[in-house]
Design an enzyme around this catalytic site. Structure first.
Site, PDB file in Angstrom:
ATOM      1  N   GLY A   1       2.633   5.249  13.197  1.00  0.00           N
ATOM      2  CA  GLY A   1       3.458   4.110  13.608  1.00  0.00           C
ATOM      3  C   GLY A   1       3.093   3.612  14.995  1.00  0.00           C
TER       4      GLY A   1
ATOM      5  N   CYS B   1      13.747  11.422   6.443  1.00  0.00           N
ATOM      6  CA  CYS B   1      13.759  11.108   7.876  1.00  0.00           C
ATOM      7  C   CYS B   1      15.146  11.290   8.460  1.00  0.00           C
ATOM      8  CB  CYS B   1      13.183   9.731   8.164  1.00  0.00           C
ATOM      9  SG  CYS B   1      13.656   8.516   6.981  1.00  0.00           S
TER      10      CYS B   1
ATOM     11  N   GLY C   1       6.718   5.735   8.054  1.00  0.00           N
ATOM     12  CA  GLY C   1       5.833   6.900   8.048  1.00  0.00           C
ATOM     13  C   GLY C   1       5.966   7.672   9.342  1.00  0.00           C
ATOM     14  N   SER C   2       4.879   8.309   9.723  1.00  0.00           N
ATOM     15  CA  SER C   2       4.916   9.204  10.883  1.00  0.00           C
ATOM     16  C   SER C   2       4.891   8.441  12.207  1.00  0.00           C
ATOM     17  CB  SER C   2       3.710  10.145  10.828  1.00  0.00           C
ATOM     18  OG  SER C   2       2.522   9.390  10.893  1.00  0.00           O
TER      19      SER C   2
ATOM     20  N   LYS D   1       0.872  -1.185   0.000  1.00  0.00           N
ATOM     21  CA  LYS D   1       0.000   0.000   0.000  1.00  0.00           C
ATOM     22  C   LYS D   1       0.899   1.221   0.000  1.00  0.00           C
ATOM     23  CE  LYS D   1      -1.871   3.040   2.047  1.00  0.00           C
ATOM     24  NZ  LYS D   1      -1.613   4.453   1.630  1.00  0.00           N
TER      25      LYS D   1
ATOM     26  N   GLU E   1       9.677   2.241  10.854  1.00  0.00           N
ATOM     27  CA  GLU E   1      10.741   3.215  10.602  1.00  0.00           C
ATOM     28  C   GLU E   1      10.031   4.569  10.558  1.00  0.00           C
ATOM     29  OE1 GLU E   1      13.630   4.329  10.257  1.00  0.00           O
ATOM     30  OE2 GLU E   1      13.255   5.867   8.764  1.00  0.00           O
TER      31      GLU E   1
ATOM     32  N   GLU F   1       9.695  16.673  14.937  1.00  0.00           N
ATOM     33  CA  GLU F   1      10.058  16.560  13.521  1.00  0.00           C
ATOM     34  C   GLU F   1       9.220  17.539  12.702  1.00  0.00           C
ATOM     35  OE1 GLU F   1       9.122  12.935  11.207  1.00  0.00           O
ATOM     36  OE2 GLU F   1      11.229  13.013  10.616  1.00  0.00           O
TER      37      GLU F   1
ATOM     38  N   GLN G   1       1.079  19.806   4.175  1.00  0.00           N
ATOM     39  CA  GLN G   1       2.445  19.773   4.699  1.00  0.00           C
ATOM     40  C   GLN G   1       3.039  21.185   4.708  1.00  0.00           C
ATOM     41  OE1 GLN G   1       3.688  17.471   6.339  1.00  0.00           O
ATOM     42  NE2 GLN G   1       5.853  18.037   6.458  1.00  0.00           N
TER      43      GLN G   1
HETATM   44  P1  ADP Z   1       3.351  10.992   6.185  1.00  0.00           P
HETATM   45  O1  ADP Z   1       3.165  12.096   7.162  1.00  0.00           O
HETATM   46  O2  ADP Z   1       4.741  10.736   5.764  1.00  0.00           O
HETATM   47  O3  ADP Z   1       2.363  10.994   5.063  1.00  0.00           O
HETATM   48  P2  ADP Z   1       1.847   8.855   7.383  1.00  0.00           P
HETATM   49  O4  ADP Z   1       2.267   8.082   8.561  1.00  0.00           O
HETATM   50  O5  ADP Z   1       0.618   9.670   7.469  1.00  0.00           O
HETATM   51  O6  ADP Z   1       3.125   9.709   7.042  1.00  0.00           O
HETATM   52  O7  ADP Z   1       1.714   7.922   6.109  1.00  0.00           O
HETATM   53  C1  ADP Z   1       2.625   6.913   5.759  1.00  0.00           C
HETATM   54  C2  ADP Z   1       1.866   5.768   5.127  1.00  0.00           C
HETATM   55  O8  ADP Z   1       0.974   5.241   6.107  1.00  0.00           O
HETATM   56  C3  ADP Z   1       0.981   6.153   3.942  1.00  0.00           C
HETATM   57  O9  ADP Z   1       0.990   5.092   3.002  1.00  0.00           O
HETATM   58  C4  ADP Z   1      -0.383   6.305   4.581  1.00  0.00           C
HETATM   59  O10 ADP Z   1      -1.454   6.123   3.664  1.00  0.00           O
HETATM   60  C5  ADP Z   1      -0.353   5.184   5.603  1.00  0.00           C
HETATM   61  N1  ADP Z   1      -1.279   5.358   6.725  1.00  0.00           N
HETATM   62  C6  ADP Z   1      -1.777   6.504   7.241  1.00  0.00           C
HETATM   63  N2  ADP Z   1      -2.633   6.252   8.240  1.00  0.00           N
HETATM   64  C7  ADP Z   1      -2.694   4.904   8.389  1.00  0.00           C
HETATM   65  C8  ADP Z   1      -3.391   3.997   9.257  1.00  0.00           C
HETATM   66  N3  ADP Z   1      -4.231   4.459  10.180  1.00  0.00           N
HETATM   67  N4  ADP Z   1      -3.176   2.679   9.113  1.00  0.00           N
HETATM   68  C9  ADP Z   1      -2.327   2.211   8.188  1.00  0.00           C
HETATM   69  N5  ADP Z   1      -1.655   2.999   7.326  1.00  0.00           N
HETATM   70  C10 ADP Z   1      -1.822   4.328   7.416  1.00  0.00           C
END
Ligand code: ADP
Length: 494
Positions: A233, A284, A228-229, A175, A250, A385, A331
């Site tokens: 996470g 990151c 991701g965030s 995904k 990560e 961050e 952003q």
């Molecule tokens: P960023 O701020 O870098 O976009 P996110 O953590 O929001 O970081 O997103 C990173 C990835 O995680 C993306 O593919 C996003 O669609 C996915 N994501 C966001 N929310 C969820 C969630 N609740 N469960 C699983 N995946 C998610």
């Protein structure tokens, strides 16, 4: 009209079951649409998991060198396509052409590296305490895995997950981030083109809550690899804990570069500019804190401002642009609000601090490269961050204090020190609480043969890339063969 793309499930390209879509736009010119993509839901995720489950048994029995061969063939395709894809990446994600190229090159390098792993994947043999008994370890794939990726490295990060999953013998649901679905699609198409069996790699596009969360929740998905965030996470970590799934995270960081008075100032200034502003600070590993010794501060600051003042901000497709747009309007607002927070906290903007809106900037998400002075370690801009083109200088009097300041955050991904003093070097190597430490090199620029990951809130102890990459996707199995003709009981029991 932009082209419409689909999900890839069980070797077939299909729309989202509910028929909904979303667009991918160019951050430098938001009215340019690169493609329309399926907005998937739990139903699509379930179809992908069923396909991955169906393919698993055959795939895990395919010899690892044969599995690895697909990676090599995709690497060769990417080498042919690097120019074309770099341009598309810059249009979809925004970063400069050179950096897009570097992103794809990192993917190629890692595909080569992991292809070699197919002929290694070593276990150990160990002596048994008993006669006529042979003991060894073998690696075993974990099963169906979910791979959830961010937008800042649209090829490299997916490759860091897809390649080890494939060579390990896992089947997966990928995904990608909703901001970079086009590059993710091209990558998956390359695997289709080299004949990867249907169901081994499935692509489900969509948003986090709609399409990411159902992958985490699905009972047949055995492990999640997430980049991701911190916020998301943490949620995934909690869910995976409750569901007893392996989970590799990560997340964010608050990286630091220490500059000592004996640093080579040409190198330190260039490393700070590159570390803080490459990819508009959206790495990151971006340098978001500069801890500078009093003895270096005035020269370093003056030269950094000259360097940053000369940076051209604009569309990453233009060859002389150094600072490209940030990914999206949300952003941009987040970064601008952090600049305001910094000012309110008493930090001083030395350069930048504003959104760019004039000619050439009106359709994109542009922010000036921003350097704060008088940042103190406890400020929010020194702790949280920002993920944008913002860095700040914290003054220090000695190396021990510099290291304490460096460590005074909840994150721990990348740290650098510029010095030629051997004592400073080894204090930094041994005391910095970061997963990646550089001496006289910038905080960004990781190489794929080294493990990548961080301490504290940056992750949960897993590492991507390097020889550790397989650990996310494989179990250890301890195997013993008794050829003594007796039932032997260990630990001296008769
Ligand atoms: P960023 O701020 O870098 O976009 P996110 O953590 O929001 O970081 O997103 C990173 C990835 O995680 C993306 O593919 C996003 O669609 C996915 N994501 C966001 N929310 C969820 C969630 N609740 N469960 C699983 N995946 C998610």
């Amino acid at each position: 009209m932009a082209e419409t793309y689909q999900n890839f499930i069980g070797g077939t390209w299909v729309p989202a079951s509910k028929g909904e879509t979303f667009d991918s736009a160019n951050p430098a010119s938001m009215d340019e649409v690169l493609g329309t993509f399926p907005r998937s839901t739990a139903e699509d995720v379930d179809a992908a998991v069923q396909a991955a489950k169906g393919a698993y048994h055959e795939w895990m029995q395919t010899p690892a060198p044969e599995r690895a061969d697909y990676l090599l063939r995709v690497a060769l395709l990417l080498e042919e396509r690097i120019d074309e894809w770099s341009e598309l990446m810059t249009r979809e994600m925004g970063k400069t052409l050179k950096e897009s190229r570097g992103d794809i090159q990192e993917g190629i390098d890692f595909l080569h590296y992991m292809a070699g792993e197919g002929r290694r994947m070593q276990g150990m043999t160990v002596p048994s305490e008993l006669r006529g008994k042979f003991s060894m370890t073998v690696r075993h794939p974990i099963g169906v895995v979910g791979l959830i990726t961010p937008w800042n490295f649209p090829i490299a990060i997916p490759t860091w997950k897809i390649a080890p999953a494939i060579v390990a013998g896992c089947t997966s649901i990928f995904k990608p981030a909703e901001d970079t679905p086009l590059l993710a699609t091209l990558l998956v198409k390359a695997f289709e083109e080299v004949g990867l069996p249907p169901g081994v790699l499935n692509l489900v596009h969509g948003f986090g809550e709609d399409a990411g969360a159902p992958i985490v929740e699905h009972p047949d998905v055995r492990a999640i690899s997430f980049t991701g965030s911190l916020e998301v996470g943490r949620m995934i970590n909690e869910r995976c804990g409750a569901l007893m799934k392996r989970c590799s995270l990560e997340l964010g960081s608050k990286n630091v570069m220490i500059v000592m008075p004996d640093a080579n100032m040409d190198l330190a200034v260039e490393a700070a500019a590159w570390g803080a502003f490459a990819t508009s600070g959206q790495r990151c590993t971006a340098t978001s804190r500069l801890v500078v010794h009093e003895g270096a501060k005035s020269e370093f600051t003056e030269r950094l401002l000259t360097r940053v003042g000369g940076m051209k901000v604009g569309n990453g497709l233009e060859p002389d642009v150094e600072l490209a747009p940030v990914i999206n309007a949300e952003q941009k607002q987040r970064v601008l609000s952090y600049i305001e927070i910094g000012k309110d906290e008493g930090a001083k903007v030395l350069i930048g601090g504003n959104e760019l809106t004039g000619e050439g900037y009106e359709k994109g998400n542009f922010i000036e490269p921003t350097v704060f002075d008088e940042m103190t370690p406890d400020m929010r801009i020194a702790q949280e961050e920002i993920f944008g083109p913002v860095t700040g200088i914290i003054r220090t009097d000695d190396v021990d204090e510099a290291i304490r300041i460096a460590n005074s955050v909840d994150y721990g991904l990348s740290a650098a020190i510029y010095t030629h003093d051997i004592t400073n070097v080894f204090k930094a190597i041994t005391q910095l609480e970061f997963g990646i430490v550089y001496v006289n090199a910038p905080t960004i620029g990781a190489e794929i043969q080294l493990p990548f990951g961080g301490m504290k809130n940056t992750g949960n102890g897993h590492r991507e890339a390097g020889p550790q990459a397989l650990d996310e996707f494989m179990e250890w199995k301890a195997v013993s063969v008794d050829f003594s003709g007796k039932v032997q009981k260990a630990q001296g029991i008769d």
